[in-house]
Design a protein around this motif. Structure first.
Motif, PDB file in Angstrom:
ATOM      1  N   PRO A  85     -10.290  86.274 -23.929  1.00 51.14           N
ATOM      2  CA  PRO A  85      -9.231  85.528 -23.241  1.00 51.14           C
ATOM      3  C   PRO A  85      -8.102  85.146 -24.186  1.00 51.14           C
ATOM      4  N   LEU A  86      -6.899  85.030 -23.617  1.00 48.64           N
ATOM      5  CA  LEU A  86      -5.719  84.639 -24.381  1.00 48.64           C
ATOM      6  C   LEU A  86      -5.186  83.319 -23.830  1.00 48.64           C
ATOM      7  N   VAL A  87      -4.845  82.419 -24.728  1.00 46.47           N
ATOM      8  CA  VAL A  87      -4.378  81.091 -24.355  1.00 46.47           C
ATOM      9  C   VAL A  87      -2.924  80.931 -24.790  1.00 46.47           C
ATOM     10  N   VAL A  88      -2.109  80.340 -23.911  1.00 50.93           N
ATOM     11  CA  VAL A  88      -0.698  80.128 -24.224  1.00 50.93           C
ATOM     12  C   VAL A  88      -0.574  78.985 -25.226  1.00 50.93           C
ATOM     13  N   LEU A  89       0.096  79.276 -26.361  1.00 52.61           N
ATOM     14  CA  LEU A  89       0.355  78.241 -27.364  1.00 52.61           C
ATOM     15  C   LEU A  89       1.773  77.684 -27.269  1.00 52.61           C
ATOM     16  N   GLY A  90       2.726  78.496 -26.804  1.00 48.08           N
ATOM     17  CA  GLY A  90       4.109  78.037 -26.715  1.00 48.08           C
ATOM     18  C   GLY A  90       4.994  79.117 -26.153  1.00 48.08           C
ATOM     19  N   GLN A  91       6.203  78.720 -25.769  1.00 48.31           N
ATOM     20  CA  GLN A  91       7.160  79.660 -25.196  1.00 48.31           C
ATOM     21  C   GLN A  91       8.577  79.191 -25.505  1.00 48.31           C
ATOM     22  N   ALA A  92       9.494  80.130 -25.518  1.00 51.15           N
ATOM     23  CA  ALA A  92      10.918  79.835 -25.735  1.00 51.15           C
ATOM     24  C   ALA A  92      11.729  80.677 -24.771  1.00 51.15           C
ATOM     25  N   LEU A  93      12.719  80.062 -24.122  1.00 50.32           N
ATOM     26  CA  LEU A  93      13.494  80.731 -23.071  1.00 50.32           C
ATOM     27  C   LEU A  93      14.979  80.630 -23.370  1.00 50.32           C
ATOM     28  N   ALA A  94      15.695  81.735 -23.141  1.00 50.71           N
ATOM     29  CA  ALA A  94      17.154  81.746 -23.268  1.00 50.71           C
ATOM     30  C   ALA A  94      17.730  82.685 -22.224  1.00 50.71           C
ATOM     31  N   HIS A  95      19.001  82.472 -21.910  1.00 49.41           N
ATOM     32  CA  HIS A  95      19.691  83.320 -20.926  1.00 49.41           C
ATOM     33  C   HIS A  95      20.965  83.884 -21.548  1.00 49.41           C
ATOM     34  N   PRO A  96      20.847  84.974 -22.323  1.00 51.00           N
ATOM     35  CA  PRO A  96      22.046  85.599 -22.902  1.00 51.00           C
ATOM     36  C   PRO A  96      23.002  86.071 -21.803  1.00 51.00           C
ATOM     37  N   PRO A  97      24.304  86.092 -22.095  1.00 48.90           N
ATOM     38  CA  PRO A  97      25.282  86.516 -21.071  1.00 48.90           C
ATOM     39  C   PRO A  97      25.135  87.991 -20.729  1.00 48.90           C
ATOM     40  N   GLY A  98      25.371  88.302 -19.445  1.00 50.63           N
ATOM     41  CA  GLY A  98      25.318  89.685 -18.977  1.00 50.63           C
ATOM     42  C   GLY A  98      26.620  90.082 -18.321  1.00 50.63           C
ATOM     43  N   ALA A  99      26.567  91.078 -17.467  1.00 46.00           N
ATOM     44  CA  ALA A  99      27.777  91.607 -16.820  1.00 46.00           C
ATOM     45  C   ALA A  99      28.261  90.677 -15.722  1.00 46.00           C
ATOM     46  N   GLY A 100      29.578  90.625 -15.539  1.00 46.82           N
ATOM     47  CA  GLY A 100      30.186  89.922 -14.424  1.00 46.82           C
ATOM     48  C   GLY A 100      29.907  88.439 -14.378  1.00 46.82           C
ATOM     49  N   GLY A 101      29.588  87.819 -15.522  1.00 41.67           N
ATOM     50  CA  GLY A 101      29.268  86.403 -15.519  1.00 41.67           C
ATOM     51  C   GLY A 101      27.821  86.112 -15.160  1.00 41.67           C
ATOM     52  N   LEU A 102      27.038  87.136 -14.836  1.00 42.88           N
ATOM     53  CA  LEU A 102      25.615  86.937 -14.586  1.00 42.88           C
ATOM     54  C   LEU A 102      24.880  86.733 -15.915  1.00 42.88           C
ATOM     55  N   ARG A 103      23.678  86.224 -15.817  1.00 49.92           N
ATOM     56  CA  ARG A 103      22.870  86.000 -17.009  1.00 49.92           C
ATOM     57  C   ARG A 103      21.765  87.046 -17.110  1.00 49.92           C
ATOM     58  N   THR A 104      21.255  87.225 -18.307  1.00 51.35           N
ATOM     59  CA  THR A 104      20.016  87.964 -18.519  1.00 51.35           C
ATOM     60  C   THR A 104      18.975  86.939 -18.991  1.00 51.35           C
ATOM     61  N   THR A 105      17.772  87.382 -19.256  1.00 50.59           N
ATOM     62  CA  THR A 105      16.707  86.460 -19.665  1.00 50.59           C
ATOM     63  C   THR A 105      15.967  87.010 -20.870  1.00 50.59           C
ATOM     64  N   ARG A 106      15.709  86.137 -21.834  1.00 49.24           N
ATOM     65  CA  ARG A 106      14.802  86.463 -22.939  1.00 49.24           C
ATOM     66  C   ARG A 106      13.753  85.356 -23.024  1.00 49.24           C
ATOM     67  N   LEU A 107      12.507  85.724 -22.817  1.00 52.28           N
ATOM     68  CA  LEU A 107      11.400  84.782 -22.876  1.00 52.28           C
ATOM     69  C   LEU A 107      10.414  85.247 -23.938  1.00 52.28           C
ATOM     70  N   GLU A 108      10.135  84.376 -24.889  1.00 53.38           N
ATOM     71  CA  GLU A 108       9.136  84.658 -25.914  1.00 53.38           C
ATOM     72  C   GLU A 108       7.922  83.768 -25.686  1.00 53.38           C
ATOM     73  N   VAL A 109       6.740  84.345 -25.784  1.00 49.28           N
ATOM     74  CA  VAL A 109       5.490  83.626 -25.550  1.00 49.28           C
ATOM     75  C   VAL A 109       4.521  83.937 -26.690  1.00 49.28           C
TER      76      VAL A 109
END
Length: 430
Positions: A85-109
């Motif tokens: 089994p794998l247990v979550v120790l932490g996470q980090a989330l960001a939303h880098p800019p994308g096309a047309g003012g939309l966002r993208t997502t980068r999630l590290e776990v």
């Protein structure tokens, strides 16, 4: 004047790839990276999730903790043949800019696995987003280089055929130092602001001040990007040319084809936008593209077969119908136009979604119509060139088998193009 038109066409063709998408791998992609490593006596997994503009828009407000636990449930690690089994120790989330003012997502776990007392054989499999297109990479070892710099910089020579690795096996041994989990990125390293560049067409919807002059200039620019996009590979230019040559098309037919392409592409973007907004729980939007390619291919096969059958009948009754010009069928003309505009441009869908998020729906719709009109103008221009060339060729003093076989050869070109489109689409829909 002719030189100026040629120069503009070449310039548009050079710029066409920039209009395709903002995310390096496309606006639909969901990209995943896993690094399995040993620190001290414990196994760890650093998991990175990169969502392009459209999946991010569909996800809405992302709960990083909930996403991290969902990811942990869908990665499978075995050590010495036993599930670990794998247990979550932490996470980090960001939303880098994308096309047309939309966002993208980068999630590290960061996931923690079991301790190992000695050398062990592990097997790892990532089952997250198994049905979605995108980059998939797994490496073992804290210092093993990543081909994509952990989804920060995708290799340009692999954008058309991204890495597709979701499983690995390896022999690992415990280290002598303390157990230290992988570090999560933060700040600019997490945002990765230089990884994505906005596309020319998609950037139009995000302009800050919409005066009449800005709107008119934006519509003109959208038409230009549509025309440039049509000059890139695909979009039925070969089929349109062969059809108009083989069916003795006129400038009126070429113009009608342009109108059909505009309507089909615009309706296609709106329909795909509806699927993205309302039906994404049941239909994955990017899975529709192979089916649309298949439908286009089958349409073109039908057109080619129909034109070839007509040519064969005229050949058999050549002496009876030698002076009779059969009119171009509106049904086949409609099929050619639909096949040319059936596949919506992902950038146009991004513009639609960006317009909705910015509360500029009317402006977004106008931009999409202008983009579709530009695409149709390019295809119409190709058709007109084919009509003019055919007329000039017919006026020339070449009499013989080559001229008589030209319509049949055009039908064979359409049929071959349709078969190629169909064969490319079949493996992707299975």
């Amino acid at each position: 004047m002719k030189r100026l038109i040629l120069l503009l066409a070449v310039f548009a063709a050079l710029l066409a790839p920039a209009a395709a998408s903002a995310h390096p791998l496309g606006n639909f992609t969901i990209n995943r990276f896993s690094r399995v490593e040993v620190s001290g006596h414990r196994l760890y997994v650093l998991y990175v999730l990169d969502l392009a503009e459209i999946p991010t828009f569909q996800a809405g407000n992302i709960d990083a903790r909930a996403y991290a636990h969902r990811i942990a449930q869908n990665v499978h690690l075995t050590v010495a043949g036993r599930p670990a089994p794998l247990v979550v120790l932490g996470q980090a989330l960001a939303h880098p800019p994308g096309a047309g003012g939309l966002r993208t997502t980068r999630l590290e776990v960061v996931l923690a696995g079991p301790k190992i007392a000695g050398p062990a054989r592990l097997a790892y499999h990532d089952a997250n987003y198994a049905d979605r297109i995108g980059w998939k990479e797994v490496v073992v070892g804290a210092h093993t280089p990543s081909r994509s710099d952990e989804l920060r910089a995708y290799p340009k020579d692999m954008l058309s055929s991204p890495l597709d690795v979701t499983s690995t096996t390896a022999e690992v041994t415990p280290g002598s130092g303390p157990d230290r989990p992988p570090a999560l990125s933060h700040g600019k390293l997490l945002e990765a602001p230089d990884r994505i560049a906005d596309s020319g067409f998609a950037s139009l919807v995000g302009r800050s001040h919409l005066s009449l002059l800005v709107i008119l200039a934006s519509l003109a620019a959208a038409m230009f990007w549509g025309a440039a996009h049509a000059l890139s590979p695909g979009h039925g230019k070969t089929i349109v040319t062969a059809y108009l040559v083989g069916q003795r098309g006129t400038p009126k037919h070429a113009a009608l084809l342009g109108l059909i392409v505009t309507a089909t592409h615009t309706v296609g973007v709106f329909a795909l936008g509806l699927v993205t907004l309302a039906l994404s729980q049941f239909i994955v939007p990017d899975r529709l593209y192979p089916w649309l390619n298949l439908v286009s291919g089958l349409l073109v096969v039908g057109i080619g077969a129909s034109v070839l059958r007509t040519r064969w009948r005229r050949h058999r009754h050549h002496h009876h119908h030698h002076h009779h010009e059969h009119p171009t069928s509106f049904r086949s003309l409609l099929a050619v136009g639909v096949s040319g505009g059936l596949l919506p441009c992902p950038s146009a869908l991004v513009v639609l979604l960006a317009a909705i998020s910015l509360h500029r729906v009317a402006f977004g719709l106008l931009l999409i119509v202008a983009f579709s009109a530009g695409l149709a103008l390019s295809i119409t221009g190709v058709g007109l060139a084919a009509v003019v060339a055919r007329s000039a060729f017919r006026r020339a003093t070449f009499e013989g088998r080559l001229v008589r076989l030209l319509p049949a050869a055009s039908a064979l070109v359409i049929l071959a193009a349709g078969l190629a489109m169909t064969l490319r689409a079949v493996p992707k829909v299975s």
